[in-house]
Write an enzyme that holds these catalytic residues in place. Sequence first.
Site, PDB file in Angstrom:
ATOM      1  N   CYS A 115     -27.539  -5.578  15.751  1.00 51.76           N
ATOM      2  CA  CYS A 115     -28.807  -4.915  15.968  1.00 51.76           C
ATOM      3  C   CYS A 115     -29.911  -5.427  15.244  1.00 51.76           C
ATOM      4  O   CYS A 115     -30.807  -5.478  15.925  1.00 51.76           O
ATOM      5  CB  CYS A 115     -28.598  -3.331  15.279  1.00 51.76           C
ATOM      6  N   CYS A 171     -34.630   3.133  19.182  1.00 52.74           N
ATOM      7  CA  CYS A 171     -33.931   3.195  20.243  1.00 52.74           C
ATOM      8  C   CYS A 171     -32.971   4.428  20.303  1.00 52.74           C
ATOM      9  O   CYS A 171     -32.750   5.064  21.457  1.00 52.74           O
ATOM     10  CB  CYS A 171     -33.149   1.971  20.252  1.00 52.74           C
ATOM     11  N   CYS A 211      -8.323  -1.627  -3.911  1.00 50.46           N
ATOM     12  CA  CYS A 211      -6.937  -1.487  -4.187  1.00 50.46           C
ATOM     13  C   CYS A 211      -6.190  -2.906  -4.418  1.00 50.46           C
ATOM     14  O   CYS A 211      -5.174  -2.715  -5.293  1.00 50.46           O
ATOM     15  CB  CYS A 211      -6.406  -0.620  -2.945  1.00 50.46           C
ATOM     16  N   ARG A 223     -21.627  -5.025  14.207  1.00 53.07           N
ATOM     17  CA  ARG A 223     -22.330  -4.433  15.179  1.00 53.07           C
ATOM     18  C   ARG A 223     -23.944  -4.177  14.405  1.00 53.07           C
ATOM     19  O   ARG A 223     -24.865  -4.270  15.403  1.00 53.07           O
ATOM     20  CB  ARG A 223     -21.999  -2.857  15.488  1.00 53.07           C
ATOM     21  N   CYS A 282       0.914  -1.195  -0.035  1.00 58.05           N
ATOM     22  CA  CYS A 282       0.158   0.002  -0.087  1.00 58.05           C
ATOM     23  C   CYS A 282       0.934   1.155   0.026  1.00 58.05           C
ATOM     24  O   CYS A 282       0.389   2.192  -0.789  1.00 58.05           O
ATOM     25  CB  CYS A 282      -0.857  -0.009   1.029  1.00 58.05           C
TER      26      CYS A 282
END
Lengths: 160, 268
Positions: free
Chosen positions: B229, B187, B121, B225, B83
């Site tokens: 949920c 929520c 990439c 995450r 990179c």
Amino acid sequence: MRCLGKGMRLLGRSYWCVAILAGLTAPLEGADLLPYDIVEDSIPNSLTGAAGDAAAGRAAFIDRDRGHCLLCHSVSSIEDPFHGTIGPDLSAIGSSLTAGQLRFRVVDQTRLSADTVMPAYYRVKGLRQVDPPFQGKPILTAQEVEDVVAYLASLKEAPE
Amino acid sequence: MTLRAVIASLIGAGVLVFTITGVVAQSPTERAIDDADLKSGYDFQSEDTRALQDDDFANPGFLWVDKGAALFSEKAGKNDRACTTCHTDTVRSIKGAAARYPSVDEKTGQLINIEQRINLCRERHQQAEPLSYESEDLLAMTAYVAHQSRGQPFNAKTDGTAQSHFEAGRDYYYARKGQMNLACHHCHEWNWGQMLRGDRLSQGHGNGYPAYRFEWQTIGSLHRRLRNCDKGVRAEPLPFGAQEYVDLELYLAWRASRLTLETPSVRR
């Protein structure tokens, strides 16, 4: 109906029509939900035709895999360090609502107030993206609804 | 042109103007949570957890940031490039890049997140195999890249080619779903600060991801995450990298407003 009418005329095909119709409706209808009548803001009659069991209702109220009502509500007589604060305190809810009113609110609060955050515990229609293990199933069975209603109705204000 | 035709075309033009202004009126300008009330997930953690995040030597997320830094300068693929062959501190620097993501990839027109940019990439410039979502290496590289924007507010483009993605993300945010029939805002907009039994509801911002979560005992992506949920409301979780989640990421970045990136954050 047209399909059924044709099916009756062509007896041999009618089974296919009925089978296809049943196949289409079954997943939407889901489990056999018992019918109920709404009177104003109340479902006056027991879903099962019998009174629920308050002790079993208390267990379903707390159980993480069933009602898990304590996630959002508090009840002073339940000894648990963690109660939710999203919904109203239910410590004496049996003094302010009848069993019929409680039943309606447990079955489908969205029919009383469209914006509510309270899930409908006895409903399978009109839901989207439901996780496959729960598809076609209400959160609580009719018996569990009745047990929870019996428990909530028993929560009365302590006498002075 | 008859009078009737003139009137018809004027009405037509009026409808067009109305439609255009209608679209403009819907463009994202107002957030449901006032800037003054914005709180990072950090503010909802215990004192111990916050202290752990604040200490770069104790914060477990840095294990992945450091590994990501090593991978960033390691050659990979048929082109034998790292990179760092293309990205240096002064040329195509990745400082601040994550704050501009998700972003539309010019070649494909797709909205992509950091994980997907890293894999593009690899494919285009390194001729290397893509890393699988939620693999240790991709989490490490994503954490490293996002960390290069720590302290910066999100600044992702939500208009132009990104607008349809932004709107799709907003729609997902506000759509009721699952057996519990709940949407994100129930929520995280209406009830943040309230207790879900032992847990205090946050405002649901994604500014700390990838984040080290105690419940995972590891670092995880924002998509992990989001899947949790969805599972929480008994909705079918979408696959890692799903376009709906990337679109939602853009909406979340916008609603986080002036909150700054914290990667690697520590959460309960």
